[in-house]
Design a protein around this motif. Structure first.
Motif, PDB file in Angstrom:
ATOM      1  N   LYS A 190       8.780  -5.099  10.092  1.00 38.21           N
ATOM      2  CA  LYS A 190       7.785  -4.853   9.045  1.00 38.21           C
ATOM      3  C   LYS A 190       7.180  -3.488   9.308  1.00 38.21           C
ATOM      4  O   LYS A 190       6.721  -3.233  10.422  1.00 38.21           O
ATOM      5  CB  LYS A 190       6.709  -5.933   9.140  1.00 38.21           C
ATOM      6  N   VAL A 200       5.579  -4.854  -0.625  1.00 40.67           N
ATOM      7  CA  VAL A 200       4.283  -5.223  -1.186  1.00 40.67           C
ATOM      8  C   VAL A 200       3.397  -3.994  -1.139  1.00 40.67           C
ATOM      9  O   VAL A 200       3.250  -3.365  -0.092  1.00 40.67           O
ATOM     10  CB  VAL A 200       3.636  -6.384  -0.402  1.00 40.67           C
ATOM     11  N   LYS A 201       2.829  -3.631  -2.296  1.00 37.29           N
ATOM     12  CA  LYS A 201       1.944  -2.475  -2.354  1.00 37.29           C
ATOM     13  C   LYS A 201       0.611  -2.831  -1.713  1.00 37.29           C
ATOM     14  O   LYS A 201       0.117  -3.952  -1.905  1.00 37.29           O
ATOM     15  CB  LYS A 201       1.740  -2.043  -3.803  1.00 37.29           C
ATOM     16  N   VAL A 202       0.053  -1.883  -0.971  1.00 36.28           N
ATOM     17  CA  VAL A 202      -1.213  -2.171  -0.293  1.00 36.28           C
ATOM     18  C   VAL A 202      -2.298  -1.156  -0.643  1.00 36.28           C
ATOM     19  O   VAL A 202      -3.297  -1.060   0.053  1.00 36.28           O
ATOM     20  CB  VAL A 202      -1.040  -2.253   1.244  1.00 36.28           C
ATOM     21  N   LEU A 228      -6.599  -4.102  -6.740  1.00 38.27           N
ATOM     22  CA  LEU A 228      -5.678  -3.404  -7.624  1.00 38.27           C
ATOM     23  C   LEU A 228      -4.605  -4.381  -8.091  1.00 38.27           C
ATOM     24  O   LEU A 228      -4.112  -5.184  -7.298  1.00 38.27           O
ATOM     25  CB  LEU A 228      -5.003  -2.245  -6.890  1.00 38.27           C
ATOM     26  N   HIS A 231      -1.023  -5.850  -8.934  1.00 39.59           N
ATOM     27  CA  HIS A 231       0.301  -5.719  -8.317  1.00 39.59           C
ATOM     28  C   HIS A 231       0.227  -5.153  -6.909  1.00 39.59           C
ATOM     29  O   HIS A 231       1.181  -4.540  -6.429  1.00 39.59           O
ATOM     30  CB  HIS A 231       1.239  -4.852  -9.165  1.00 39.59           C
ATOM     31  N   ALA A 232      -0.906  -5.323  -6.228  1.00 39.29           N
ATOM     32  CA  ALA A 232      -1.040  -4.838  -4.850  1.00 39.29           C
ATOM     33  C   ALA A 232      -1.741  -5.901  -4.032  1.00 39.29           C
ATOM     34  O   ALA A 232      -2.426  -6.774  -4.583  1.00 39.29           O
ATOM     35  CB  ALA A 232      -1.828  -3.536  -4.808  1.00 39.29           C
ATOM     36  N   ALA A 233      -1.565  -5.824  -2.718  1.00 42.48           N
ATOM     37  CA  ALA A 233      -2.226  -6.781  -1.842  1.00 42.48           C
ATOM     38  C   ALA A 233      -3.735  -6.552  -1.897  1.00 42.48           C
ATOM     39  O   ALA A 233      -4.203  -5.434  -2.088  1.00 42.48           O
ATOM     40  CB  ALA A 233      -1.725  -6.606  -0.419  1.00 42.48           C
ATOM     41  N   TYR A 248      -1.171 -11.329  -0.796  1.00 46.87           N
ATOM     42  CA  TYR A 248      -0.545 -11.054  -2.080  1.00 46.87           C
ATOM     43  C   TYR A 248       0.369 -12.225  -2.392  1.00 46.87           C
ATOM     44  O   TYR A 248       1.195 -12.611  -1.566  1.00 46.87           O
ATOM     45  CB  TYR A 248       0.248  -9.746  -2.047  1.00 46.87           C
ATOM     46  N   ARG A 254       0.554 -14.936   0.148  1.00 43.49           N
ATOM     47  CA  ARG A 254       1.122 -14.631   1.464  1.00 43.49           C
ATOM     48  C   ARG A 254       0.252 -13.592   2.157  1.00 43.49           C
ATOM     49  O   ARG A 254      -0.175 -12.628   1.517  1.00 43.49           O
ATOM     50  CB  ARG A 254       2.546 -14.105   1.287  1.00 43.49           C
ATOM     51  N   GLN A 255       0.010 -13.777   3.443  1.00 43.34           N
ATOM     52  CA  GLN A 255      -0.771 -12.794   4.201  1.00 43.34           C
ATOM     53  C   GLN A 255       0.100 -11.570   4.453  1.00 43.34           C
ATOM     54  O   GLN A 255       1.128 -11.666   5.127  1.00 43.34           O
ATOM     55  CB  GLN A 255      -1.239 -13.411   5.526  1.00 43.34           C
ATOM     56  N   VAL A 256      -0.286 -10.419   3.868  1.00 43.20           N
ATOM     57  CA  VAL A 256       0.544  -9.222   3.971  1.00 43.20           C
ATOM     58  C   VAL A 256      -0.006  -8.262   5.021  1.00 43.20           C
ATOM     59  O   VAL A 256       0.731  -7.718   5.833  1.00 43.20           O
ATOM     60  CB  VAL A 256       0.637  -8.507   2.606  1.00 43.20           C
ATOM     61  N   VAL A 257      -1.319  -8.046   4.999  1.00 45.67           N
ATOM     62  CA  VAL A 257      -1.932  -7.141   5.988  1.00 45.67           C
ATOM     63  C   VAL A 257      -2.969  -7.919   6.781  1.00 45.67           C
ATOM     64  O   VAL A 257      -3.648  -8.799   6.231  1.00 45.67           O
ATOM     65  CB  VAL A 257      -2.619  -5.920   5.328  1.00 45.67           C
TER      66      VAL A 257
END
Lengths: 164, 57
Positions: A33, A98-100, B38, B40-42, B49, B52-55
């Motif tokens: 990742k 995934v956009k952050v 925002l 379409h963003a986390a 997102y 699901r935990q992305v960051v």
């Protein structure tokens, strides 16, 4: 007429672009990742998925084709030995973007690109698996580098113990 | 090449600049924590997102 590459052009020259994409793909396979800009994530995705497809095929020709992109032998071995078996039942779509949101500093849109199947724990030290890797890869080329590779494995061990 | 013949008055400059406008960033409420994020963003607050935990936060 050649079909233009999709997505943004990166870096200053084709060589720089290839190097950046190769390094991004290597980091992706190493860590499972990575966080990068959206443009780079979108460019590295087809390359990374092609590498996984090669790894699923798993023959010597595939190994040599992967070695032209993933120059790190440890990462290439891990790709064939650990990452590829996780995707045997998946016909493509091995990565997720995934956009952050924008980055502080230059407001660049950032994204996380990750391998879809989770990494099963931190990659275990594969001291016993290394000789097998050396055999399947080009053994002659690896032979003089053997002590250096061992040292690198030990370094990663030390890092892991620190982070835990 | 075309070049301006006369200096532009401050009034005209300001009239033109009166049309420079900013717009608010489009946001959506996060389905997890309801804070604006925002589309379409986390989510920047809870880091999820699509459930699901992305960051890490």
């Amino acid at each position: 007429m050649p079909k233009p590459t999709r997505g943004a052009r990166l870096g200053g020259s084709p060589a720089h672009e290839r190097l950046m994409l190769a390094n991004l793909a290597t980091s992706l396979f190493k860590h499972g990742k990575i966080t990068t800009t959206e443009a780079k994530a979108k460019r590295v995705r087809p390359l990374a998925e092609r590498m996984v497809t090669f790894a699923k095929r798993g023959d010597l020709h595939a190994r040599r084709q992967v070695a032209t992109v993933v120059r790190d032998k440890d990462v290439a071995y891990q790709l064939f030995a650990e990452i590829a078996p996780r995707f045997t039942n998946r016909p493509g779509g091995y990565t997720r973007i995934v956009k952050v949101g924008p980055r502080k500093g230059d407001n660049a849109p950032m994204a996380v690109i990750e391998l879809v199947e989770e990494l099963a724990e931190a990659p275990a030290p594969k001291r016993s698996a290394r000789p097998a890797a050396a055999k399947t890869e080009t053994a002659a080329a690896l032979a003089p580098e053997e002590p250096a590779a061992e040292a690198a494995v030990e370094d990663t061990d030390a890092d892991e113990s620190k982070s835990e | 090449m075309a070049v301006p013949k006369r200096r532009m008055s401050r009034s005209n400059t300001r009239s033109r600049r009166s049309q420079w406008k900013t717009s608010a960033v489009a946001t959506q409420p996060c389905p997890q924590c309801k804070s604006p994020k925002l589309p379409h963003a986390a989510c920047g607050v809870c880091g999820t997102y699509n459930g699901r935990q992305v960051v890490e936060v």
